[in-house]
Design a protein around this motif. Structure first.
Motif, PDB file in Angstrom:
ATOM      1  N   ARG A   1      38.264 -57.781  27.869  1.00  0.00           N
ATOM      2  CA  ARG A   1      37.420 -57.484  29.027  1.00  0.00           C
ATOM      3  C   ARG A   1      38.112 -56.492  29.960  1.00  0.00           C
ATOM      4  O   ARG A   1      37.455 -55.626  30.543  1.00  0.00           O
ATOM      5  CB  ARG A   1      37.090 -58.784  29.773  1.00  0.00           C
ATOM      6  CG  ARG A   1      36.174 -58.594  30.973  1.00  0.00           C
ATOM      7  CD  ARG A   1      35.629 -59.912  31.445  1.00  0.00           C
ATOM      8  NE  ARG A   1      34.770 -60.490  30.440  1.00  0.00           N
ATOM      9  CZ  ARG A   1      33.485 -60.192  30.323  1.00  0.00           C
ATOM     10  NH1 ARG A   1      32.929 -59.323  31.142  1.00  0.00           N
ATOM     11  NH2 ARG A   1      32.756 -60.750  29.396  1.00  0.00           N
TER      12      ARG A   1
ATOM     13  N   SER B   1      22.460 -50.736  36.875  1.00  0.00           N
ATOM     14  CA  SER B   1      22.709 -50.463  35.458  1.00  0.00           C
ATOM     15  C   SER B   1      22.279 -49.052  35.086  1.00  0.00           C
ATOM     16  O   SER B   1      22.947 -48.387  34.280  1.00  0.00           O
ATOM     17  CB  SER B   1      21.965 -51.485  34.597  1.00  0.00           C
ATOM     18  OG  SER B   1      20.556 -51.285  34.659  1.00  0.00           O
TER      19      SER B   1
ATOM     20  N   ALA C   1      22.658 -47.948  25.229  1.00  0.00           N
ATOM     21  CA  ALA C   1      23.618 -49.020  24.935  1.00  0.00           C
ATOM     22  C   ALA C   1      23.877 -49.871  26.169  1.00  0.00           C
ATOM     23  O   ALA C   1      23.927 -51.111  26.087  1.00  0.00           O
ATOM     24  CB  ALA C   1      24.925 -48.420  24.411  1.00  0.00           C
ATOM     25  N   VAL C   2      24.038 -49.230  27.328  1.00  0.00           N
ATOM     26  CA  VAL C   2      24.246 -49.979  28.568  1.00  0.00           C
ATOM     27  C   VAL C   2      23.024 -50.832  28.880  1.00  0.00           C
ATOM     28  O   VAL C   2      23.136 -52.010  29.264  1.00  0.00           O
ATOM     29  CB  VAL C   2      24.567 -49.013  29.722  1.00  0.00           C
ATOM     30  CG1 VAL C   2      24.573 -49.755  31.058  1.00  0.00           C
ATOM     31  CG2 VAL C   2      25.918 -48.340  29.502  1.00  0.00           C
TER      32      VAL C   2
ATOM     33  N   ARG D   1      22.816 -53.925  26.572  1.00  0.00           N
ATOM     34  CA  ARG D   1      23.732 -54.987  26.991  1.00  0.00           C
ATOM     35  C   ARG D   1      23.225 -55.667  28.265  1.00  0.00           C
ATOM     36  O   ARG D   1      23.360 -56.892  28.420  1.00  0.00           O
ATOM     37  CB  ARG D   1      25.131 -54.416  27.217  1.00  0.00           C
ATOM     38  CG  ARG D   1      25.857 -54.017  25.937  1.00  0.00           C
ATOM     39  CD  ARG D   1      27.268 -53.568  26.241  1.00  0.00           C
ATOM     40  NE  ARG D   1      28.038 -54.627  26.887  1.00  0.00           N
ATOM     41  CZ  ARG D   1      28.749 -55.533  26.250  1.00  0.00           C
ATOM     42  NH1 ARG D   1      28.784 -55.515  24.918  1.00  0.00           N
ATOM     43  NH2 ARG D   1      29.421 -56.454  26.908  1.00  0.00           N
TER      44      ARG D   1
ATOM     45  N   ARG E   1      20.344 -57.981  27.234  1.00  0.00           N
ATOM     46  CA  ARG E   1      20.847 -59.155  26.528  1.00  0.00           C
ATOM     47  C   ARG E   1      21.520 -60.124  27.497  1.00  0.00           C
ATOM     48  O   ARG E   1      21.405 -61.341  27.339  1.00  0.00           O
ATOM     49  CB  ARG E   1      21.836 -58.720  25.444  1.00  0.00           C
ATOM     50  CG  ARG E   1      21.223 -57.890  24.333  1.00  0.00           C
ATOM     51  CD  ARG E   1      20.272 -58.704  23.472  1.00  0.00           C
ATOM     52  NE  ARG E   1      21.017 -59.671  22.685  1.00  0.00           N
ATOM     53  CZ  ARG E   1      20.665 -60.942  22.515  1.00  0.00           C
ATOM     54  NH1 ARG E   1      19.565 -61.397  23.115  1.00  0.00           N
ATOM     55  NH2 ARG E   1      21.380 -61.753  21.769  1.00  0.00           N
ATOM     56  N   ALA E   2      22.221 -59.587  28.509  1.00  0.00           N
ATOM     57  CA  ALA E   2      22.844 -60.459  29.508  1.00  0.00           C
ATOM     58  C   ALA E   2      21.808 -61.179  30.352  1.00  0.00           C
ATOM     59  O   ALA E   2      22.091 -62.240  30.907  1.00  0.00           O
ATOM     60  CB  ALA E   2      23.772 -59.650  30.409  1.00  0.00           C
TER      61      ALA E   2
ATOM     62  N   LEU F   1      17.029 -59.925  21.258  1.00  0.00           N
ATOM     63  CA  LEU F   1      17.433 -58.613  20.755  1.00  0.00           C
ATOM     64  C   LEU F   1      16.239 -57.777  20.304  1.00  0.00           C
ATOM     65  O   LEU F   1      16.176 -56.571  20.584  1.00  0.00           O
ATOM     66  CB  LEU F   1      18.417 -58.791  19.593  1.00  0.00           C
ATOM     67  CG  LEU F   1      18.944 -57.499  18.959  1.00  0.00           C
ATOM     68  CD1 LEU F   1      19.668 -56.652  19.984  1.00  0.00           C
ATOM     69  CD2 LEU F   1      19.851 -57.821  17.784  1.00  0.00           C
TER      70      LEU F   1
ATOM     71  N   ILE G   1      30.605 -54.945  34.193  1.00  0.00           N
ATOM     72  CA  ILE G   1      31.245 -55.629  33.065  1.00  0.00           C
ATOM     73  C   ILE G   1      32.064 -56.820  33.560  1.00  0.00           C
ATOM     74  O   ILE G   1      32.035 -57.912  32.986  1.00  0.00           O
ATOM     75  CB  ILE G   1      32.110 -54.640  32.274  1.00  0.00           C
ATOM     76  CG1 ILE G   1      31.238 -53.586  31.608  1.00  0.00           C
ATOM     77  CG2 ILE G   1      32.950 -55.364  31.230  1.00  0.00           C
ATOM     78  CD1 ILE G   1      32.025 -52.497  30.917  1.00  0.00           C
TER      79      ILE G   1
ATOM     80  N   LYS H   1      30.056 -59.725  34.362  1.00  0.00           N
ATOM     81  CA  LYS H   1      29.337 -60.210  33.192  1.00  0.00           C
ATOM     82  C   LYS H   1      27.846 -59.940  33.278  1.00  0.00           C
ATOM     83  O   LYS H   1      27.020 -60.687  32.731  1.00  0.00           O
ATOM     84  CB  LYS H   1      29.580 -61.709  32.975  1.00  0.00           C
ATOM     85  CG  LYS H   1      31.042 -62.045  32.726  1.00  0.00           C
ATOM     86  CD  LYS H   1      31.243 -63.531  32.461  1.00  0.00           C
ATOM     87  CE  LYS H   1      32.719 -63.852  32.213  1.00  0.00           C
ATOM     88  NZ  LYS H   1      32.921 -65.297  31.960  1.00  0.00           N
TER      89      LYS H   1
ATOM     90  N   LEU I   1      26.786 -57.106  32.111  1.00  0.00           N
ATOM     91  CA  LEU I   1      26.613 -56.315  30.885  1.00  0.00           C
ATOM     92  C   LEU I   1      27.300 -57.038  29.743  1.00  0.00           C
ATOM     93  O   LEU I   1      28.338 -57.668  29.944  1.00  0.00           O
ATOM     94  CB  LEU I   1      27.207 -54.916  31.053  1.00  0.00           C
ATOM     95  CG  LEU I   1      26.531 -53.987  32.065  1.00  0.00           C
ATOM     96  CD1 LEU I   1      27.224 -52.648  32.085  1.00  0.00           C
ATOM     97  CD2 LEU I   1      25.051 -53.784  31.710  1.00  0.00           C
TER      98      LEU I   1
END
Length: 335
Positions: A33, A104, A123-124, A127, A130-131, A136, A330, A333, A335
């Motif tokens: 991390r 984001s 991609a960001v 994530r 998903r967080a 998905l 990040i 958490k 992302l």
């Protein structure tokens, strides 16, 4: 009762006496991390060092530009992140937290300097979704709907400006006769090969078919709610217009000498090349933008300075803050 401790099962960490297995896993995940948090900042610093001459030239010209027009350009740049957030929310039936969504999208700008074709931002966003607990398949479908709405709206706005602006006649000078045949043939070949693979390879066809069904179901759900429709298509139409507004403000501050409708048309034409050339950081778009502005009658030096100033205002100055926001998301958490 034999008095012996049972052996740990497979997948269970063998912690020491009095040390929970969860603490061991947290300690092992902490360096990973930390690397993820520091990577955006290090990438931003490395990019600034390698591109220092270009960055210094753009900043030097911006310092001598009209600050009032530059302030307006900063405002349009901020609106571009708001428009992107609206499209992201409109592409998903569920509600997302507005503040984190905007953060984001701001942080996604730093990732786009590493991966080409907008893959960093996707991609960001993936994530982030998903967080937030989005499955998905639904998150992937929303990214597809976002890309479709964005490209369709840009094409629609481009057609409108081509219809109302007489400057479109000069666009023929940019592409000599016959030069479009090869890219069209390559694009057709790629689509044909992709379609053949989907028909022949069953392990590839099943997940694609499932993703398509999920995307169609979410698209119907989104378009059944007027607020989502307005966010999706209103934001998609606003995105190329606010980006062109930033370019027009920078051009006005530097004395570009072109009317705003020609600058907007140049931005739309150059932006359509972003998906054709996979170059990170918008390098291919910048070259096409300078070429288009010169074709519309601007001096090459002023057109180059305008594009450099536009890139400084929209990408280079927000790069370090966006990298810091990405690291903060990040660490939190998100992302």
């Amino acid at each position: 009762m034999t008095g012996q401790e049972p052996a740990p099962g497979p997948g269970v960490a063998c912690a020491g006496p009095g040390t929970p297995a969860r603490s061991v896993s947290l300690l092992s995940a902490r360096p990973v991390r930390l690397v993820l948090c520091l990577a955006p900042v290090l990438l931003a610093g490395g990019w600034a060092v390698t591109n220092r001459p270009v960055l210094d030239e753009g900043i030097r010209r911006l310092v001598s530009a009209d600050p009032r027009w530059l302030s307006a350009g900063v405002g349009f740049t901020c609106l571009s992140w708001v428009a992107a957030s609206c499209v992201r929310q409109g592409a998903l039936p569920g509600r997302l937290p507005p503040g984190l969504l905007l953060a984001s999208q701001f942080a996604a700008g730093a990732a786009n300097h590493v991966l080409p074709g907008g893959l960093g931002a996707h991609a960001v966003t993936l994530r982030f979704l998903r967080a937030r607990g989005v499955p998905l398949d639904r998150a992937t479908a929303s990214i597809g709907l976002y890309s479709l709405a964005k490209s369709s709206a840009r094409t629609l706005v481009l057609l409108v400006f081509l219809a109302v602006s007489p400057a479109w006649r000069r666009l023929g000078e940019l592409v000599p006769d016959g030069r479009l045949l090869m890219p069209a043939a390559v694009a057709g070949g790629v689509l044909a090969v992709a379609g053949l693979l989907l028909m022949v390879v069953r392990p590839l066809r099943r997940p694609v078919a499932g993703l398509a069904r999920s995307a169609l179901a979410d698209a119907r759900a989104v378009h059944s709610r007027p607020c989502r429709v307005f966010a999706l298509w209103g934001g998609a139409v606003a995105m190329p217009l606010v980006q062109a507004g930033t370019l027009a403000c920078v051009g006005a501050s530097l004395g570009l000498g072109l009317p705003w409708e020609q600058v907007t048309l140049a931005s739309l034409v150059a932006g359509s090349t972003a998906g054709a050339v996979p170059a990170p950081g918008g390098l291919a778009v910048d070259a096409a933008l300078v070429w288009t502005l010169v074709a519309f009658g601007s001096l090459p030096a002023v057109a180059t300075a305008t594009v450099i100033g536009y890139r400084v205002l929209t990408d280079w100055l927000p790069l370090l803050p966006a990298a810091l926001v990405l690291s903060a998301l990040i660490r939190a958490k998100a992302l």
